[in-house]
Write an enzyme that holds these catalytic residues in place. Structure first.
Site: not given
Length: 372
Positions: A168, A197, A223, A249, A272, A299
């Protein structure tokens, strides 16, 4: 063809296995909404959907008041017709998360029923492209973790056979993000894949500032750098980046993915299955991406996505975030590869005693077909 005669729905609230934070939120809990369908032949299908802490009661209300009563009496095998009918019976609430998450619980139950009636596992029923898929782990890459902890988790993942880790990003400074990624790259070497992400946290300018650093470190993808409705911003960023931009996502329909693909605004799609409304629309998104030579890397929800990524040829990764192990048997693995379930239907081995014990009080209800 057998008609749907009854439906049961309930919600289980699951605490995260570890602290999960990103640049905009914390994962409070997984409200898991279940739908169990029965048809006139006595066949049964069980599907589910989820939130990350809020909104589950709204999904249950939509199921109870609108979607499940409308489903009664419909022919269980006509999954596409059912999906379209349920979408348009309350079209004013679509496109959006509550409708999509409600549809997903029903749609996955219908596919589970179809698999059980035909004796086919979902990955075969939906395409049968492969039987296993490499995994990358996100579970040790959360934003609150310091660089050294990120590297230690990635080293343990690599030793276990994983081929990549997601880190992240979205710290207040580019230096903070650089330190996180450089530490992992130096510890793991160039062959290990690192995904990033940003969870929609950046302005276009801040995202663009990070591109040279991501390129230098050989990052697999960038992402959700920008808010999910900023297609034009993602298009400009994708055009200026050698690192693929990944989105999906936070998208809720095939049409939203089509807009991104048509605009050349992404290099990877991350549909997702719950957030797009189930298996039926997920497969459309996957094949649309395939037709444009784009990978789909979904995701979360690994226990369900493992079958879907093995169903299609353009899904190179499965995201590893364990969450159902309190209520289902662990997903089958061979080191860092996930194995597609061979059981008919979704292939998830639910622990029904634990589900009953963990059902949120007052959440369960039943809908039955009215006598003609």
């Amino acid at each position: 063809m057998a008609r749907i005669t009854s439906a049961n729905a309930f919600m289980v609230d699951l605490e995260p296995k570890v602290v999960r934070t990103d640049a905009i939120q914390s994962f409070k809990s997984q409200e898991t909404i279940f739908v169990v369908l029965c048809d006139g032949d006595g066949a049964r299908g069980m599907g589910y959907s989820y939130t990350i802490g809020d909104g589950g009661a709204s999904i249950l209300a939509l199921l109870k008041e609108t979607l499940l009563p409308r489903l009664m009496g419909q022919e269980a095998d006509r999954i596409e017709a059912i999906w379209q009918d349920l979408l348009f019976c309350s079209h004013a609430t679509a496109v959006g998360p509550i409708m999509s998450l409600g549809l997903a619980a029903i749609d996955t139950a219908l596919w589970d029923m179809r698999g059980c009636k035909t004796g086919l596992a979902l990955h075969v029923l939906a395409g049968g492209a492969k039987t296993s898929v490499p995994m990358y782990t996100t579970e040790g890459g959360w934003l609150h973790l310091p660089p050294e902890a990120l590297a230690e988790d990635a080293k343990a993942a690599k030793a276990a056979g994983f081929l990549g880790s997601k880190i992240k990003i979205g710290t207040p400074s580019i230096a903070g993000d650089t330190a996180r990624l450089e530490t992992v790259r130096m510890a793991l070497g160039d062959e290990y894949e690192i995904m990033t992400d940003a969870n929609q946290s950046m302005t276009a300018a801040e995202a663009l500032r990070r591109v040279p650093m991501l390129e230098r470190l050989g990052i697999a993808w960038f992402e959700e750098p920008l808010p999910s409705d900023d297609i034009a911003g993602h298009r400009r960023l994708q055009a200026q980046s050698c690192v693929p931009v990944a989105v999906g996502e936070s998208l809720y329909s095939p049409g939203q993915f089509a807009d991104y693909v048509a605009a050349d605004a992404c290099g990877i799609v991350q549909a997702d299955v719950a957030r797009v409304g189930g298996i039926t629309p997920w497969l459309k998104i996957a094949h649309m991406a395939e037709a444009h030579n784009i990978a789909i890397c979904p995701h979360f929800l690994m226990e369900l996505h493992v079958s879907l990524v093995c169903a299609v040829p353009n899904a190179p990764w499965l995201e590893y975030i364990p969450q159902l192990e309190d209520i289902a048997s662990p997903m089958a693995r061979d080191g860092g590869r996930a194995l597609a379930p061979e059981q008919p239907g979704l292939g998830i081995d639910w622990d029904h005693d634990k589900l009953a014990a963990l059902t949120v009080a007052g959440s369960a209800f039943e809908i039955r077909e009215r006598a003609q």
